[in-house]
Every structure is written in structure tokens, then in C-alpha cells.
Enzyme design. Structure first.
Site, mmCIF file in Angstrom:
data_model
loop_
_atom_site.group_PDB
_atom_site.id
_atom_site.type_symbol
_atom_site.label_atom_id
_atom_site.label_comp_id
_atom_site.label_asym_id
_atom_site.label_seq_id
_atom_site.Cartn_x
_atom_site.Cartn_y
_atom_site.Cartn_z
ATOM 1 N N GLY A 33 -19.790 -94.040 -47.732
ATOM 2 C CA GLY A 33 -18.498 -94.716 -47.661
ATOM 3 C C GLY A 33 -18.253 -95.445 -46.364
ATOM 4 O O GLY A 33 -17.329 -96.261 -46.265
ATOM 5 N N GLY A 37 -26.572 -95.069 -41.601
ATOM 6 C CA GLY A 37 -27.086 -94.620 -40.307
ATOM 7 C C GLY A 37 -26.388 -93.390 -39.784
ATOM 8 O O GLY A 37 -26.908 -92.699 -38.905
ATOM 9 N N THR A 39 -23.490 -90.730 -38.060
ATOM 10 C CA THR A 39 -22.938 -90.554 -36.715
ATOM 11 C C THR A 39 -23.953 -90.901 -35.647
ATOM 12 O O THR A 39 -23.644 -91.587 -34.675
ATOM 13 C CB THR A 39 -22.460 -89.094 -36.535
ATOM 14 O OG1 THR A 39 -21.385 -88.848 -37.443
ATOM 15 C CG2 THR A 39 -21.979 -88.848 -35.113
ATOM 16 N N SER A 113 -21.417 -84.231 -39.673
ATOM 17 C CA SER A 113 -20.381 -83.459 -38.990
ATOM 18 C C SER A 113 -19.354 -84.386 -38.367
ATOM 19 O O SER A 113 -19.528 -85.608 -38.341
ATOM 20 C CB SER A 113 -21.008 -82.576 -37.897
ATOM 21 O OG SER A 113 -21.654 -83.378 -36.919
ATOM 22 N N ALA A 149 -18.593 -78.475 -21.599
ATOM 23 C CA ALA A 149 -19.828 -78.778 -20.857
ATOM 24 C C ALA A 149 -21.052 -78.528 -21.724
ATOM 25 O O ALA A 149 -22.056 -77.994 -21.269
ATOM 26 C CB ALA A 149 -19.891 -77.947 -19.573
ATOM 27 N N MET A 273 -27.954 -78.484 -35.628
ATOM 28 C CA MET A 273 -27.194 -79.736 -35.656
ATOM 29 C C MET A 273 -27.833 -80.783 -34.744
ATOM 30 O O MET A 273 -27.346 -81.109 -33.674
ATOM 31 C CB MET A 273 -25.734 -79.466 -35.329
ATOM 32 C CG MET A 273 -25.089 -78.524 -36.353
ATOM 33 S SD MET A 273 -23.383 -78.062 -36.028
ATOM 34 C CE MET A 273 -22.506 -79.458 -36.730
ATOM 35 N N ALA A 275 -30.294 -84.588 -35.147
ATOM 36 C CA ALA A 275 -30.713 -85.634 -36.084
ATOM 37 C C ALA A 275 -32.138 -85.399 -36.571
ATOM 38 O O ALA A 275 -32.441 -85.563 -37.765
ATOM 39 C CB ALA A 275 -30.605 -87.002 -35.407
ATOM 40 N N HIS A 398 -54.144 -88.141 -14.888
ATOM 41 C CA HIS A 398 -53.597 -88.150 -13.519
ATOM 42 C C HIS A 398 -53.428 -89.599 -13.067
ATOM 43 O O HIS A 398 -54.300 -90.423 -13.281
ATOM 44 C CB HIS A 398 -54.550 -87.429 -12.560
ATOM 45 C CG HIS A 398 -54.102 -87.510 -11.133
ATOM 46 N ND1 HIS A 398 -53.075 -86.724 -10.630
ATOM 47 C CD2 HIS A 398 -54.526 -88.304 -10.109
ATOM 48 C CE1 HIS A 398 -52.892 -87.017 -9.356
ATOM 49 N NE2 HIS A 398 -53.760 -87.973 -9.011
#
Length: 410
Positions: A33, A37, A39, A113, A149, A273, A275, A398
Site C-alpha cells: 500500500g 522497498g 522501511t 515494523s 541509545a 528485526m 533487513a 597485508h
């Protein structure tokens, strides 16, 4: 109209499920809707990374305006497969086999979500925004207060401080980033404090009016998006955190036989949670529909926090190992001892590598430049049950930052 698979939601989990199922020959209908892609692409991880990799607020907004439509166009291309029908409306159940006008043999819920708002007095204050609102700001706030945080809060704190905002982070817990090893999290926070970000730990916000800031970001986590799907018509009982309970194939955990063909993947099941977790859950769910087995290790799920410097982790923290009584050894390595890090001027960082007494790698937590890339290597090694001795015998280029990992094994 009939189809073999109906998917509700075109975010990372939904469009990956559609793509994979279509390539396997299934006829797929996918409902969305909003913009395809989800959130992550539109208002989450992709826009925030555009901010992370920009020098100024103005540049960040320009980069976001370029990157997001380009990636969205890519998803539109994926969903243009001849076996996929994209329905640009919200998918709603009418019964256990029907969504909208389509009846399907199998249905995948991939609705993602949304922001979890704390019941704090004054959240209707116009200064208060969630991550989506913060990304829509047209002017850089002089003073930004962030409530929380966790990953979202810490990434935006780092970014907006670099842009020039005066940033204060308010957190109820005693330390930031609870999923990260506490030693690593503390060192990262101290690094950001030295750069000028103010942290008010073990502090509860009771009234927004008490916060002196131009913009206040609510970064207190996310909750599964299940409203308006018609789940009540199926008799689905949500978990206490609002998620849809599923089994290890991401099928709804229900004894009701009509629900045996319904799956829930990504944030909406509340398991992991992320992607990339949603994408792999999509593969598992479609494989189960097809009767295929796979070797996906959902117990090995790397994650990254794109602060500056960035942090990343895979496997348990040291505190969790202690709490669970799991025997382990801890190997440490520092960015300041690495030639590439010195040459880059990125000497701030620590890596902690955990292994069983017989040497099998159990996990890795780190912060420092490109920590996510290093932890990804550890994730691959863990999937193959690699030991410290085997890692020590592997040649690393290296000079590279990956030598930080080899140094820990040595």
C-alpha cells in the site's frame, strides 16, 4: 482470482520472497500500500547510510534524494518478473486463504515494523519526531535530543553531531546498545563522548517539556506492524510484544489447520528485526512451501551499528556467555596495532573474539573502522565451525584491517 503464493508487504522480506518464488516457477501476487522497498529502503537503513556517508546535512539530503529512488526503481524491476503481480494496495485477509481479491495456496505476511512510542507525557509536542520525521527535516537542528541509545539513537547521534548539531542522548539503561558486548559498548560511548556528544544514562524521561532541545527524536525501538491486516478473522493470537508467533520455518504457530499455509517473516514475527534476517527468512519460508531444505543458520546472525566508528557483532556477548555458564576464551586485538588502521588515521577500536576451550569460534564483537566487514568474516567462519587455529593458518592480505582479526587468533 487464484495464485500459488500471496505476499503482504514489499519490503526486504516480501520482495525477496516474491523474487525467489517467481524464479522457482510459482505464480506470485504481492500487495504493497506504500512505496516498494519497505522501511529499510525508504525511511530506514538506506537513507541513514546516505547520511552516514555524507559530510554535511545538505549533502546528505541530496544523496538520499538520489539513492532512494534509484534503489526503489531496482525493486520495481525485481517485481516486474512475469510470474509476479504487484497490487498497489494494502493486503487484508478476508479468510485464511484469501487476501483482497486473491485466493492463494500459501500466504506470507511481511508487513515489517513501525516506531514504538513510549507513553511519555507530551509526545504530541511538535518538536518530537521518529526516525522518519528526522529524515524529513529540511533544516539542521541546533540542538537535538535523542530518547534511546539503541541502534537508531546511536547512529543518528553520531551523524547529527558530525553535521554540527548539539546532541544529547537520554537512556534509561546503564549502557548503550544492549545487544553489543558491554565492554565494546562502553568504549564506543566514551569515544563519542570525547567527540562532544552528551549522554545521560540511567535517566527516565517523564515529560517531554523537561527536555531543552529544538528537535527530540523518539528512538525507543520498533514494534511489529499488524494493525488492519484482518488477523482477527483468522483467530491469530499475537505474542505479548505484538509479534506473530511462528515456528522455525516461519509458519504461523497455530493448531488451526486453515492457518497451516500462512507464514510471517521479518520484523512482524519479532524474532530478528534486521533487513538481512527478513531476506533469509523469506528464502526459508519459500523453501518450505517448495518442500526444499536449506542450511541457513539463523542462530548466526551478524549485525552492525553505523556510528563513527562503527560497531558490529555476531554471537553472544561475554556477559551472556558467563550468565549461561558456557566455557570460553576471549582473544582481543586493537586497531591501534594495525598498519592499515594507522595509515588511515583510524586507530580507535577493539575486537573481542570468543571461542570454546577447544578453539571453535563462538562469536565476535568489535568497534572501529569497517568493524562490520570484519565481523562478517567471523560470521562466515562460524557457519563452518572454524577454530582459532584454523583462522590463524589462513592467509590475510597485508596491509588490511582484516589482519586485526587474524591478530586476535594468533
Amino acid at each position: 482470482m487464484n495464485c500459488e503464493l500471496c505476499i503482504i508487504g514489499a519490503g526486504p522480506g516480501g520482495y525477496r520472497a516474491a523474487e525467489y518464488a517467481a524464479k522457482q516457477g510459482l505464480k506470485v501476487v504481492i500487495f504493497e500500500g506504500a512505496e516498494v522497498g519497505g522501511t529499510c529502503l525508504n525511511v530506514g537503513c538506506i537513507p541513514t547510510k546516505a547520511y552516514v556517508h555524507s559530510a554535511t546535512f545538505e549533502e546528505a539530503r541530496e544523496r538520499m534524494a538520489q539513492v532512494v529512488p534509484q534503489l526503489r526503481q531496482g525493486v520495481e524491476g525485481i517485481l516486474s518478473h512475469p510470474n509476479i503481480t504487484l497490487v498497489r494496495e494494502k493486503g487484508v485477509f478476508t479468510d485464511a486463504h484469501t487476501v483482497g481479491d486473491y485466493t492463494a495456496d500459501n500466504i506470507i505476511i511481511a508487513t515489517g515494523s513501525e516506531t514504538k512510542w513510549l507513553p511519555i507525557k507530551g509526545t504530541d509536542d511538535p518538536r518530537v519526531v521518529d526516525s522518519t520525521g528526522l529524515l524529513q527535516l529540511e533544516h539542521l537542528p541546533k540542538r537535538l535530543a535523542i530518547i534511546g541509545a539503541g541502534v537508531i539513537g546511536m547512529e543518528f547521534a553520531s551523524v547529527f553531531h558530525r553535521f554540527g548539531s548539539e546532541v544529547t542522548v537520554i537512556e534509561y539503561l546503564k549502557e548503550c546498545l544492549p545487544a553489543l558486548d558491554s565492554d565494546i559498548a562502553k568504549r564506543l560511548r566514551k569515544t563519542l563522548e570525547k567527540r562532544g556528544i552528551t549522554f545521560r544514562m540511567k535517566t527516565a524521561v517523564e515529560n517531554i517539556a523537561d527536555i531543552d532541545a529544538d528537535v527530540i527524536l523518539m528512538a525507543t525501538g520498533r514494534k511489529p506492524r499488524t494493525d488492519g491486516l484482518g488477523l482477527e478473522t483468522l483467530g491469530v493470537t499475537l505474542a505479548p510484544n505484538g509479534s506473530i508467533p511462528v515456528d522455525d520455518n516461519y509458519k504461523l504457530s497455530s493448531l488451526h489447520s486453515p492457518l497451516s499455509s500462512i507464514y510471517a517473516i521479518g520484523d512482524v514475527n519479532g524474532r530478528q528485526m534486521l533487513a538481512h534476517a527478513a531476506e533469509m527468512q523469506a528464502v526459508r519460508a519459500v523453501n518450505h512451501i517448495l518442500g526444499k531444505t536449506d542450511g541457513i543458520r539463523f542462530d548466526i546472525m551478524p549485525a552492525a551499528i553505523f556510528t563513527e566508528p562503527e560497531a558490529a557483532c555476531v554471537g553472544p556477548t561475554e556477559d551472556q556467555l558467563k550468565e549461561q555458564g558456557i566455557p570460553y576464551v576471549c582473544k582481543k586485538s586493537f586497531w591501534r596495532a594495525n598498519g592499515k588502521a594507522l595509515a588511515m588515521g583510524e586507530t580507535e577500536g577493539l575486537l573481542k573474539l570468543f571461542a570454546s576451550p577447544d578453539g571453535e569460534i563462538l562469536g565476535c564483537h568489535a568497534y572501529g573502522a569497517h568493524a562490520a566487514d570484519i565481523v562478517q568474516e567471523v560470521s562466515v567462519l562460524m557457519c563452518k565451525h572454524t577454530t582459532l587455529g584454523e583462522l590463524a593458518d589462513m592467509v590475510h592480505i597485508h596491509p588490511t584491517l582484516s589482519e586485526i582479526l587474524k591478530s586476535a587468533a594468533d
